[in-house]
Design a protein around this motif. Structure first.
Motif, PDB file in Angstrom:
ATOM      1  N   TYR A   1       1.106  -1.022  -0.039  1.00 56.72           N
ATOM      2  CA  TYR A   1      -0.195   0.182  -0.454  1.00 56.72           C
ATOM      3  C   TYR A   1       1.303   1.170  -0.144  1.00 56.72           C
ATOM      4  O   TYR A   1       0.664   2.863  -0.903  1.00 56.72           O
ATOM      5  CB  TYR A   1      -0.966   0.190   1.284  1.00 56.72           C
ATOM      6  CG  TYR A   1      -1.753   1.097   1.818  1.00 56.72           C
ATOM      7  CD1 TYR A   1      -3.065   1.593   1.378  1.00 56.72           C
ATOM      8  CD2 TYR A   1      -1.148   2.154   2.416  1.00 56.72           C
ATOM      9  CE1 TYR A   1      -3.791   2.927   1.079  1.00 56.72           C
ATOM     10  CE2 TYR A   1      -1.971   2.957   2.629  1.00 56.72           C
ATOM     11  CZ  TYR A   1      -3.105   3.323   1.991  1.00 56.72           C
ATOM     12  OH  TYR A   1      -4.068   4.863   2.009  1.00 56.72           O
ATOM     13  N   ARG A   2       2.189   0.760   0.555  1.00 56.95           N
ATOM     14  CA  ARG A   2       3.027   2.350   0.987  1.00 56.95           C
ATOM     15  C   ARG A   2       3.080   2.538  -0.664  1.00 56.95           C
ATOM     16  O   ARG A   2       3.631   3.939  -0.645  1.00 56.95           O
ATOM     17  CB  ARG A   2       4.499   2.226   1.539  1.00 56.95           C
ATOM     18  CG  ARG A   2       3.569   1.784   3.076  1.00 56.95           C
ATOM     19  CD  ARG A   2       4.905   1.708   3.868  1.00 56.95           C
ATOM     20  NE  ARG A   2       4.784   0.392   4.937  1.00 56.95           N
ATOM     21  CZ  ARG A   2       5.254  -0.220   5.733  1.00 56.95           C
ATOM     22  NH1 ARG A   2       6.900  -0.206   5.621  1.00 56.95           N
ATOM     23  NH2 ARG A   2       5.396  -0.957   7.310  1.00 56.95           N
ATOM     24  N   LEU A   3       3.305   1.499  -1.562  1.00 54.36           N
ATOM     25  CA  LEU A   3       4.053   2.114  -2.649  1.00 54.36           C
ATOM     26  C   LEU A   3       3.142   2.949  -3.966  1.00 54.36           C
ATOM     27  O   LEU A   3       3.407   2.866  -4.901  1.00 54.36           O
ATOM     28  CB  LEU A   3       4.762   0.881  -3.603  1.00 54.36           C
ATOM     29  CG  LEU A   3       5.770   0.444  -2.728  1.00 54.36           C
ATOM     30  CD1 LEU A   3       6.267  -0.751  -3.533  1.00 54.36           C
ATOM     31  CD2 LEU A   3       7.068   1.343  -2.457  1.00 54.36           C
ATOM     32  N   ILE A   4       1.495   2.557  -3.458  1.00 55.43           N
ATOM     33  CA  ILE A   4       0.589   2.760  -4.744  1.00 55.43           C
ATOM     34  C   ILE A   4       0.528   4.514  -4.653  1.00 55.43           C
ATOM     35  O   ILE A   4       0.741   5.258  -3.844  1.00 55.43           O
ATOM     36  CB  ILE A   4      -0.457   1.947  -4.058  1.00 55.43           C
ATOM     37  CG1 ILE A   4      -0.915   0.986  -4.000  1.00 55.43           C
ATOM     38  CG2 ILE A   4      -1.614   2.149  -4.961  1.00 55.43           C
ATOM     39  CD1 ILE A   4      -1.549  -0.211  -2.961  1.00 55.43           C
ATOM     40  N   PRO A   5       0.287   4.488  -5.854  1.00 54.65           N
ATOM     41  CA  PRO A   5       0.306   6.025  -5.841  1.00 54.65           C
ATOM     42  C   PRO A   5      -0.759   6.785  -5.039  1.00 54.65           C
ATOM     43  O   PRO A   5      -2.154   5.933  -5.060  1.00 54.65           O
ATOM     44  CB  PRO A   5       0.133   6.251  -7.644  1.00 54.65           C
ATOM     45  CG  PRO A   5       0.499   4.920  -7.851  1.00 54.65           C
ATOM     46  CD  PRO A   5       0.890   4.645  -7.076  1.00 54.65           C
ATOM     47  N   GLN A   6      -0.698   8.279  -4.809  1.00 60.73           N
ATOM     48  CA  GLN A   6      -2.032   8.667  -4.025  1.00 60.73           C
ATOM     49  C   GLN A   6      -3.859   8.670  -5.054  1.00 60.73           C
ATOM     50  O   GLN A   6      -4.611   7.858  -4.388  1.00 60.73           O
ATOM     51  CB  GLN A   6      -1.463   9.752  -3.510  1.00 60.73           C
ATOM     52  CG  GLN A   6      -2.309  11.293  -2.474  1.00 60.73           C
ATOM     53  CD  GLN A   6      -2.721   9.782  -1.309  1.00 60.73           C
ATOM     54  OE1 GLN A   6      -2.467   8.925  -1.212  1.00 60.73           O
ATOM     55  NE2 GLN A   6      -4.351   9.443  -1.273  1.00 60.73           N
ATOM     56  N   ASP A   7      -3.559   8.717  -6.309  1.00 59.02           N
ATOM     57  CA  ASP A   7      -4.743   8.830  -6.733  1.00 59.02           C
ATOM     58  C   ASP A   7      -5.064   7.812  -7.282  1.00 59.02           C
ATOM     59  O   ASP A   7      -6.482   7.445  -7.118  1.00 59.02           O
ATOM     60  CB  ASP A   7      -4.162   8.896  -8.823  1.00 59.02           C
ATOM     61  CG  ASP A   7      -3.673   8.293  -9.138  1.00 59.02           C
ATOM     62  OD1 ASP A   7      -3.203   8.221  -8.967  1.00 59.02           O
ATOM     63  OD2 ASP A   7      -3.619   8.147 -10.893  1.00 59.02           O
ATOM     64  N   ILE A   8      -4.439   6.654  -6.836  1.00 62.00           N
ATOM     65  CA  ILE A   8      -4.759   4.836  -6.861  1.00 62.00           C
ATOM     66  C   ILE A   8      -5.871   4.428  -5.716  1.00 62.00           C
ATOM     67  O   ILE A   8      -6.091   3.979  -5.615  1.00 62.00           O
ATOM     68  CB  ILE A   8      -3.479   4.244  -7.937  1.00 62.00           C
ATOM     69  CG1 ILE A   8      -3.310   4.501  -8.790  1.00 62.00           C
ATOM     70  CG2 ILE A   8      -4.487   2.753  -7.363  1.00 62.00           C
ATOM     71  CD1 ILE A   8      -2.555   3.686  -9.597  1.00 62.00           C
TER      72      ILE A   8
ATOM     73  N   SER B   1       5.602   0.477 -12.032  1.00 60.70           N
ATOM     74  CA  SER B   1       6.202   1.741 -12.722  1.00 60.70           C
ATOM     75  C   SER B   1       5.838   2.022 -10.464  1.00 60.70           C
ATOM     76  O   SER B   1       6.112   3.481 -10.379  1.00 60.70           O
ATOM     77  CB  SER B   1       5.452   2.581 -13.242  1.00 60.70           C
ATOM     78  OG  SER B   1       3.728   2.272 -12.383  1.00 60.70           O
ATOM     79  N   TRP B   2       5.827   1.376 -10.371  1.00 57.63           N
ATOM     80  CA  TRP B   2       5.512   2.136  -8.714  1.00 57.63           C
ATOM     81  C   TRP B   2       6.622   2.004  -7.994  1.00 57.63           C
ATOM     82  O   TRP B   2       7.138   2.414  -6.640  1.00 57.63           O
ATOM     83  CB  TRP B   2       4.495   0.831  -7.566  1.00 57.63           C
ATOM     84  CG  TRP B   2       2.890   0.891  -8.453  1.00 57.63           C
ATOM     85  CD1 TRP B   2       1.983   1.917  -9.261  1.00 57.63           C
ATOM     86  CD2 TRP B   2       1.622   0.631  -8.065  1.00 57.63           C
ATOM     87  NE1 TRP B   2       1.301   1.448  -9.627  1.00 57.63           N
ATOM     88  CE2 TRP B   2       0.765   1.414  -8.556  1.00 57.63           C
ATOM     89  CE3 TRP B   2       1.536  -0.693  -6.650  1.00 57.63           C
ATOM     90  CZ2 TRP B   2      -0.181   0.185  -8.667  1.00 57.63           C
ATOM     91  CZ3 TRP B   2       0.392  -1.473  -6.928  1.00 57.63           C
ATOM     92  CH2 TRP B   2      -0.240  -0.450  -8.150  1.00 57.63           C
ATOM     93  N   ARG B   3       7.782   0.560  -8.023  1.00 49.81           N
ATOM     94  CA  ARG B   3       8.618   0.581  -7.507  1.00 49.81           C
ATOM     95  C   ARG B   3      10.101   1.974  -7.951  1.00 49.81           C
ATOM     96  O   ARG B   3       9.960   2.041  -8.994  1.00 49.81           O
ATOM     97  CB  ARG B   3       8.991  -0.331  -7.935  1.00 49.81           C
ATOM     98  CG  ARG B   3       9.444  -1.791  -7.346  1.00 49.81           C
ATOM     99  CD  ARG B   3       6.995  -2.297  -7.403  1.00 49.81           C
ATOM    100  NE  ARG B   3       7.279  -3.675  -6.576  1.00 49.81           N
ATOM    101  CZ  ARG B   3       6.445  -4.460  -6.732  1.00 49.81           C
ATOM    102  NH1 ARG B   3       4.760  -3.693  -7.027  1.00 49.81           N
ATOM    103  NH2 ARG B   3       6.099  -5.420  -5.884  1.00 49.81           N
ATOM    104  N   PRO B   4      10.869   1.706  -6.770  1.00 51.83           N
ATOM    105  CA  PRO B   4      12.033   3.028  -7.202  1.00 51.83           C
ATOM    106  C   PRO B   4      13.048   1.906  -8.013  1.00 51.83           C
ATOM    107  O   PRO B   4      12.437   0.935  -8.435  1.00 51.83           O
ATOM    108  CB  PRO B   4      12.804   3.102  -6.169  1.00 51.83           C
ATOM    109  CG  PRO B   4      11.779   2.834  -5.090  1.00 51.83           C
ATOM    110  CD  PRO B   4      11.085   1.748  -5.295  1.00 51.83           C
ATOM    111  N   PRO B   5      12.976   2.897  -8.952  1.00 51.76           N
ATOM    112  CA  PRO B   5      13.889   2.600 -10.953  1.00 51.76           C
ATOM    113  C   PRO B   5      15.077   0.755  -9.492  1.00 51.76           C
ATOM    114  O   PRO B   5      16.042   0.395 -11.024  1.00 51.76           O
ATOM    115  CB  PRO B   5      14.677   3.931 -11.072  1.00 51.76           C
ATOM    116  CG  PRO B   5      14.049   4.711 -10.471  1.00 51.76           C
ATOM    117  CD  PRO B   5      14.078   4.760  -9.417  1.00 51.76           C
ATOM    118  N   ASP B   6      15.757   1.173  -8.614  1.00 51.26           N
ATOM    119  CA  ASP B   6      16.841   0.433  -8.422  1.00 51.26           C
ATOM    120  C   ASP B   6      15.985  -0.822  -7.764  1.00 51.26           C
ATOM    121  O   ASP B   6      17.325  -2.085  -6.959  1.00 51.26           O
ATOM    122  CB  ASP B   6      18.162   0.621  -7.239  1.00 51.26           C
ATOM    123  CG  ASP B   6      16.655   1.158  -6.047  1.00 51.26           C
ATOM    124  OD1 ASP B   6      15.642   1.131  -5.935  1.00 51.26           O
ATOM    125  OD2 ASP B   6      17.810   1.713  -5.480  1.00 51.26           O
TER     126      ASP B   6
END
Length: 284
Positions: A56-63, A276-281
């Motif tokens: 849930y912490r990774l989910i974009p705010q609009d979602i 796309s929710w994950r940081p690039p690394d």
């Protein structure tokens, strides 16, 4: 002749009445859902979900906002029942609802129309429902389970495994995603790994992509090679769809890299792009 016309008129009257009742019920349900979706998010939800559902912490705010709206409807329409001595708390209701509703944001799940109740055990439980034929007599199939999805209108879950599955967000194991993916698969009445898609044109691409990925997955298992998906997915196409759903949300980057066509089909279906929710690394 007159009696025939009277009969036809009566029949048409009954049909019109039934249709009117159906559309009225549909209208009232849609209006109730819109009202539920307007409710504010309770203050307790975000901290509860951050603790019990770390993805849930990774989910974009609009979602997240869309997710909260769906949760209001889900919690109002579905009943929860504690089993094996478990008391249903708001923490249990909210934690399960969030994960179940994440699968609905494509607007095609219709809030799991076949589902009426969620049965929750404190831990793994014994399945005593089924009878299987062994040799020349029937014996009860008493398998130890952590979750089930029933055609009769229930999902069964182990609360311990709900928490364990959600706690690790990159292992591809999440019992709520798994069982509610089965519910999506069962909407049409069949459990075959093909949920209801957005248009008839989508089924050909879905079938071809799923078949190719499933066969590749099974070949790796036959060769004793490591696989992206949990090996339980090799049971049949329905289980592969459920396991692939777990993988899609919890190993999104790897699935996109190793099975790009399958990943895109799931993006199209769920209308979400968890990679796309994950940081690039972060590989997962």
């Amino acid at each position: 002749m007159i009696s025939t016309w009277i009969t036809i008129a009566s029949l048409l009257g009954v049909i019109a009445l039934v249709a009117g009742v159906f559309f009225l019920e549909r209208y009232l349900k849609l209006r109730a859902r819109k009202n539920l979706m307007r409710q504010p998010t309770p203050d307790a939800w975000p901290p509860t979900l951050e603790k019990n559902f770390p993805l849930y912490r990774l989910i974009p705010q609009d979602i997240k906002s869309h997710l909260h709206q769906y949760m209001h409807v889900f919690l109002a329409e579905k009943s929860y029942e504690g089993c094996g001595g478990l008391e249903i708390t708001e923490e249990i209701r909210v934690s399960i609802a969030a994960q179940a509703c994440l699968l609905l944001l494509n607007n095609r799940g219709n809030f799991y129309p076949n589902l009426r109740s969620i049965l929750v055990y404190p831990d793994e439980y014994i399945n005593r429902r089924g009878l299987i034929l062994r040799s020349d007599h029937d014996e009860r199939d008493e398998r130890v389970l952590i979750g089930e999805s029933w055609h009769s209108g229930s999902v069964v879950l182990s609360w311990k495994h709900v928490r364990q599955g959600a706690r690790i967000i990159d292992d591809g194991l999440n019992v709520v995603f798994h069982e509610f993916a089965h519910q999506l698969d069962q909407v049409s009445g069949n459990t075959d790994g093909t949920p209801e898609l957005s248009s008839s044109e989508r089924y050909g691409a879905w079938s071809a992509t799923m078949k190719s990925a499933y066969e590749r997955f099974n070949r790796r298992i036959d060769r004793g090679q490591r696989t992206l998906f949990d090996e339980y997915g090799a049971t049949n196409p329905a289980e592969f769809f459920a396991v692939a759903t777990e993988t899609f949300f919890e190993k999104a980057r790897r699935m996109k890299k190793e099975y790009p066509d399958l990943y895109q089909e799931f993006v199209n279906f769920y209308q979400l792009d968890p990679a796309s929710w994950r940081p690039p690394d972060v590989e997962a």
